[in-house]
Write a protein that holds these residues in place. Structure first.
Motif, PDB file in Angstrom:
ATOM      1  N   CYS A  29      42.597  39.947  44.807  1.00  0.00           N
ATOM      2  CA  CYS A  29      41.580  39.990  44.293  1.00  0.00           C
ATOM      3  C   CYS A  29      41.895  41.544  43.392  1.00  0.00           C
ATOM      4  O   CYS A  29      42.149  42.779  44.034  1.00  0.00           O
ATOM      5  CB  CYS A  29      40.075  40.502  44.830  1.00  0.00           C
ATOM      6  SG  CYS A  29      38.683  41.493  44.640  1.00  0.00           S
ATOM      7  N   GLY A  30      42.189  41.679  41.627  1.00  0.00           N
ATOM      8  CA  GLY A  30      41.609  42.558  40.923  1.00  0.00           C
ATOM      9  C   GLY A  30      40.489  42.431  40.128  1.00  0.00           C
ATOM     10  O   GLY A  30      40.498  41.256  39.843  1.00  0.00           O
ATOM     11  N   PRO A  31      40.947  43.746  39.310  1.00  0.00           N
ATOM     12  CA  PRO A  31      40.151  43.743  37.983  1.00  0.00           C
ATOM     13  C   PRO A  31      39.948  42.831  36.920  1.00  0.00           C
ATOM     14  O   PRO A  31      39.625  42.306  36.368  1.00  0.00           O
ATOM     15  CB  PRO A  31      40.142  45.136  37.438  1.00  0.00           C
ATOM     16  CG  PRO A  31      41.332  45.804  38.044  1.00  0.00           C
ATOM     17  CD  PRO A  31      41.548  44.944  39.397  1.00  0.00           C
ATOM     18  N   ASP A  32      42.338  42.188  36.676  1.00  0.00           N
ATOM     19  CA  ASP A  32      41.613  41.633  35.578  1.00  0.00           C
ATOM     20  C   ASP A  32      41.899  39.995  35.680  1.00  0.00           C
ATOM     21  O   ASP A  32      42.041  39.328  35.135  1.00  0.00           O
ATOM     22  CB  ASP A  32      43.566  41.802  35.954  1.00  0.00           C
ATOM     23  CG  ASP A  32      44.515  41.300  36.497  1.00  0.00           C
ATOM     24  OD1 ASP A  32      44.057  40.854  37.648  1.00  0.00           O
ATOM     25  OD2 ASP A  32      45.489  41.002  36.631  1.00  0.00           O
ATOM     26  N   ASP A  33      40.968  39.875  37.428  1.00  0.00           N
ATOM     27  CA  ASP A  33      41.388  38.457  37.392  1.00  0.00           C
ATOM     28  C   ASP A  33      39.966  37.472  36.490  1.00  0.00           C
ATOM     29  O   ASP A  33      39.221  38.334  36.591  1.00  0.00           O
ATOM     30  CB  ASP A  33      40.213  38.314  38.151  1.00  0.00           C
ATOM     31  CG  ASP A  33      39.976  36.531  39.716  1.00  0.00           C
ATOM     32  OD1 ASP A  33      39.970  35.824  38.444  1.00  0.00           O
ATOM     33  OD2 ASP A  33      40.558  36.287  40.297  1.00  0.00           O
ATOM     34  N   ALA A  34      40.271  36.801  36.060  1.00  0.00           N
ATOM     35  CA  ALA A  34      39.752  35.643  34.652  1.00  0.00           C
ATOM     36  C   ALA A  34      37.822  35.783  34.916  1.00  0.00           C
ATOM     37  O   ALA A  34      37.014  36.043  34.747  1.00  0.00           O
ATOM     38  CB  ALA A  34      40.383  34.903  34.398  1.00  0.00           C
TER      39      ALA A  34
END
Length: 876
Positions: A311-316
């Motif tokens: 999980c990351g903030p740049d996940d589309a």
């Protein structure tokens, strides 16, 4: 205005129901029975019942006897053919019903005298009718055998039935024999039938060409019959999707538990995401944002628990979900689209590292649409057609497909109406304009020549579209007016009834103060009584629905062609629809037009046929619609159709105050009758105390308006003086109870939201296993238990958005200190304008109130309707 509750739609006790009488007559008829028999019985029944109401049994007998005597004379004169049998049934039924009516008042001897002569005289007529071999002869004989003979004691009921059957069989045999014999062409014809036979023979013999036989002068044009008045029916329950399957809900519940989210979201998530919702959430946890009330930070925590290090903030997936969520929040705020820079800036504030890529990804997945609208600069010359393409400034908008399609459909429909009216207005519209004068005549002339017309003005200006509606219906046009709320429908109906003289005084008059005591200052009255409030409602009195306009006896809600927008779209009010699904109307007037959101406006316009006229009328100073769009304001700004401005001012001190607010001035207005009272307060606690005091004691005592005809308006639901706090305090004073039905008790004032953005005031009746039973606008409503919490609120105190479109005899506007940031000129204009006779302002915002009126306009909304209209309809 009267403080009496609305009249019911049902017929009162003792009111004769002619349908029941007709049905009773029809059941007693055989194959040869005719309408004449039914009519005779109905007349006799009404006469007898009318006599019964005053206890005059002898008059009832006389009525029945006279009817029988007159009919017997008619039967003697008319013994040729079917008319004799029909008349025989008439006379018999009149005498029979008159006797039954006389028995109802206990005069058995009078009943016998009334019934027997009618039957005896009819017997002779029936014999003559039988000799004439009429189709109805058996019915006349059966009536004599069953009722006349029974009254004289000659035949039993079984013998009378056998006699009637024997005569019927003989008649059938005679008719069969006649059919097998030769037909004497034209021997027994007369009137139009004989003329038709002569014309046919003339053509056959060559005496006259066929083309001229039936050619005659064209008949005079027939005026269309007015649409029958419909009784309003209870609004249907909102269409809700089918409940998700239990296994789907269980699967979602398991995924929510793994991610640490409350399992109470499972039913809603399953309904939004559909079949396979559990798998969808596991693969894309940010889809939880589609559930109402969930915020991005909550969805992020859910995703981290499920995805772990992936999980990351740049996940589309997160970028797409947050983009759609922002567009949905914009729709809640009234926008139908967002400009691209505004959207990317909002994405950046939500922690999306590459907002442009997130928007492009959302567009590529088809979850949003992009538009390029040309900007019209004020005062710029129109572009010239040249060989070289000129660059014009454009704005790039991103919106959800739902609202984009609704806005485009609305623009297409408005253009169709504006361009489909024939140049010749016709005689009917000439008659309409000839009957009106002043502003109403100006409006009628514009409507006669154009398919789309805008009309602006305050509360008093409603008289002009009302006059247009009455004149159009009188001229035979299929004209209707649609209001935003049941309260608005009731006010307009009462106005039309009073104008037509059919309902007497249809408006409430101020109730005078008690004799011997002058009207006192409401701000001090509670302290003068030495009590924090007033008297509770008397036990046993029926609660009056809040916001209900008084309708006098004889005036039905929905009469005179006045309906609500929601009822019209649902098909439970107003005209029917033709084979193509279009409303059968020539003219539709929509009042409270600023309350139309883009989706309801699109459905309304799509329902109008070509050639119909549409008038949008309203006050442009009030708050805009609760749903997305600003339809009325966009139309006014686009100037693509005629606009008429009413010059009728709102009367009295309240009208003067509200008119000044509309132009940005908060004036001090003289109010000798205490029409306006300012109650200063120091904090929110004192504001709540003074509000309860005003509603429960001061206003009823000094002004004469009871608590159930007074509305409280405050800026928001939360806070120390929001609707929740005020409703809790008002309930404790006006209708205390344990709230055993989900916080509600019988008699509680409520507002019910059958759909997002729409509220209907009402009262709680009771509750059972089916749910909470309400009475809303005179219609029973049952709210299932699981929907009560989300769709029903207490309704003594409302927000201005909930109150718009309705008016009350008295209004108490609460302005606590923490409400200063929420105030604007449209909000103050709307809140103060809900009062008809008295306005109390619980004032705790000091200089923020005049500053808001002078400096804070309506919050801007981003829409596309104006641009779409300018490209399809030339400016007028």
């Amino acid at each position: 205005m009267s403080t009496e509750p609305e009249t019911t739609e049902e017929a009162g006790p003792g009111t004769p129901d002619t349908r029941e009488v007709r049905e009773g007559s029809a059941e007693g008829s055989a194959d040869g029975g005719t309408d004449a028999g039914t009519e005779g019985r109905t007349e006799g029944g009404v006469a007898a019942e009318g006599a019964e109401g005053v206890g005059a049994s002898e008059d009832a007998g006389a009525a029945g006897d006279a009817g029988a005597a007159e009919q017997a004379g008619a039967d003697v004169k008319d013994v040729a053919g079917e008319d004799a049998g029909s008349a025989g049934t008439e006379g018999r039924t009149e005498g029979g019903i008159a006797a039954e009516g006389a028995e109802g008042v206990g005069a058995s001897e009078g009943a016998g005298a009334a019934g027997d002569p009618g039957a005896a005289e009819q017997a002779g007529a029936d014999e003559d009718a039988g000799a004439a071999e009429d189709d109805g002869s058996s019915e006349g004989a059966k009536g004599v055998a069953g009722e006349g003979a029974g009254g004289a004691g000659e035949l039993s009921e079984a013998e009378a039935e056998l006699a009637a059957q024997r005569i019927e069989r003989e008649r059938i045999e005679r008719r069969k024999a006649e059919k097998r014999g030769p037909i004497a062409a034209g021997a027994k014809l007369s009137g139009k039938a004989a003329d038709l036979l002569a014309a046919v023979r003339a053509v056959e013999s060559g005496e006259k060409p066929a083309a001229t036989v039936f050619t005659g002068p064209a008949p005079a044009p027939r005026r269309p019959a007015p649409e029958p008045v419909r009784r309003p029916q209870p609004a249907p329950a909102p269409v809700t999707p089918a409940a998700p399957a239990p296994e789907t809900v269980d699967a979602v519940r398991r995924v929510l538990a793994e991610g640490g989210a409350p399992d109470t979201l499972a039913p809603q998530a399953a309904a939004v995401l559909g079949e396979g919702a559990g798998t969808t959430l596991r693969e894309d946890p940010w889809q939880l944002l589609r559930v109402g009330g969930v915020r991005p930070e909550q969805a992020d925590g859910f995703a981290r628990a499920l995805l772990g290090p992936d999980c990351g903030p740049d996940d589309a997936r997160r970028g797409r979900a947050v983009t759609v969520w922002l567009l949905e929040q914009a729709a809640v705020a009234g926008h139908t689209a967002l400009e691209l820079p505004t959207l990317t800036a909002a994405l950046g504030r939500q922690g999306v590292p590459d907002p442009d890529a997130a928007v492009q990804d959302t567009l590529a997945e088809g979850e949003a649409l992009v538009f390029q609208d040309a900007l019209e600069e004020p005062g710029a010359p129109a572009p010239q057609d040249t060989d070289e393409e000129q660059e014009r400034p454009v704005r790039v908008l991103v919106g959800l497909e739902r609202y984009a399609l609704a806005e485009e459909s609305l623009a297409d429909g408005l253009a169709r109406l504006a361009n489909s009216v024939p140049e010749d207005a016709g005689q009917a519209w000439e008659a309409v304009t000839a009957k009106l004068s002043g502003g109403a005549a100006e409006l009628a002339r514009a409507v006669a020549a154009h398919g789309l017309v805008l009309h602006t003005g305050g509360e008093a200006a409603r008289a002009e579209p009302a006059a247009l509606l009455g004149a159009a219906r009188a001229a035979g046009l299929r004209a209707y007016a649609a209001c935003h709320t049941p309260n608005g429908r009731g006010r307009l109906t009462a106005h039309l009834a009073a104008a037509s003289g059919r309902a007497g005084e249809a408006t409430e008059r101020p109730t005078a103060a008690p004799a011997g005591r002058p009207t006192e200052d409401l701000a001090q009255h509670g302290e003068a009584t030495g009590r924090p409030g007033g008297r509770p409602a008397q036990p046993g009195t029926a609660p009056v629905e809040p916001g209900a306009a008084p309708v006098q006896p004889g005036v039905e809600p929905g009469a005179h062609g006045v309906v609500t927008v929601s009822g019209l779209l649902a098909g439970v009010e107003g005209p029917g629809r033709d084979a193509d699904g279009a409303l059968e109307v020539d003219l539709l007037i929509v009042l409270d037009a600023p309350q139309l959101d883009v989706e309801s406006a699109a459905m309304l316009v799509e329902s109008l046929p070509d050639g119909a006229r549409l008038v949008l009328s309203g006050d442009p100073g009030v708050l805009w619609s609760a749903g997305p769009g600003r339809v009325f304001a966009d139309l006014l700004a686009a100037r693509v159709c005629p606009q008429t401005v009413s010059r009728v001012p709102d009367p009295g001190p309240l009208g003067e105050l509200v008119s000044g607010i509309g132009v940005g001035e908060l004036n001090q207005v003289a109010a000798p009758g205490k029409e306006i009272v300012i109650v200063p307060v120091r904090d929110a606690g004192e504001a709540v105390h003074r509000t309860v005091q005003l509603v429960a004691d001061s206003v009823p005592r000094a002004i004469g308006v009871p608590a159930d005809r007074t509305v409280v308006i405050t800026p928001g639901h939360g806070g120390a003086a929001g609707t929740r706090a005020l409703n809790s305090a008002l309930k404790q004073r006006l209708n205390p109870g344990p709230g055993r039905f989900g916080g509600f008790d019988p008699g509680d004032r409520i507002v019910y939201s059958p759909a997002p953005g729409r509220t209907v005031p009402g009262v709680v009746v009771n509750a059972d296993a089916d749910g909470l039973h309400l009475s809303c606008a005179g219609a029973p409503v049952v709210v299932p238990r699981e929907r009560v919490e989300g769709s029903v609120r207490h309704g003594w105190a409302l927000t201005a958005h909930q109150a718009v479109g309705a008016r009350w005899p008295a209004a108490v506007v609460v302005l606590p200190g923490d409400a200063a940031q929420a105030l604007s000129r449209p909000w103050v204009y709307t809140a103060f304008g809900r009062a008809e006779r008295h306005l109390s302002v619980v004032h705790g915002v000091e200089q923020a109130l005049p500053r808001a009126v002078a400096e804070v306009p309506a919050k801007p909304r981003t829409t596309r309707l104006g641009t779409l209209l300018r490209t399809q309809v030339p400016a007028s």
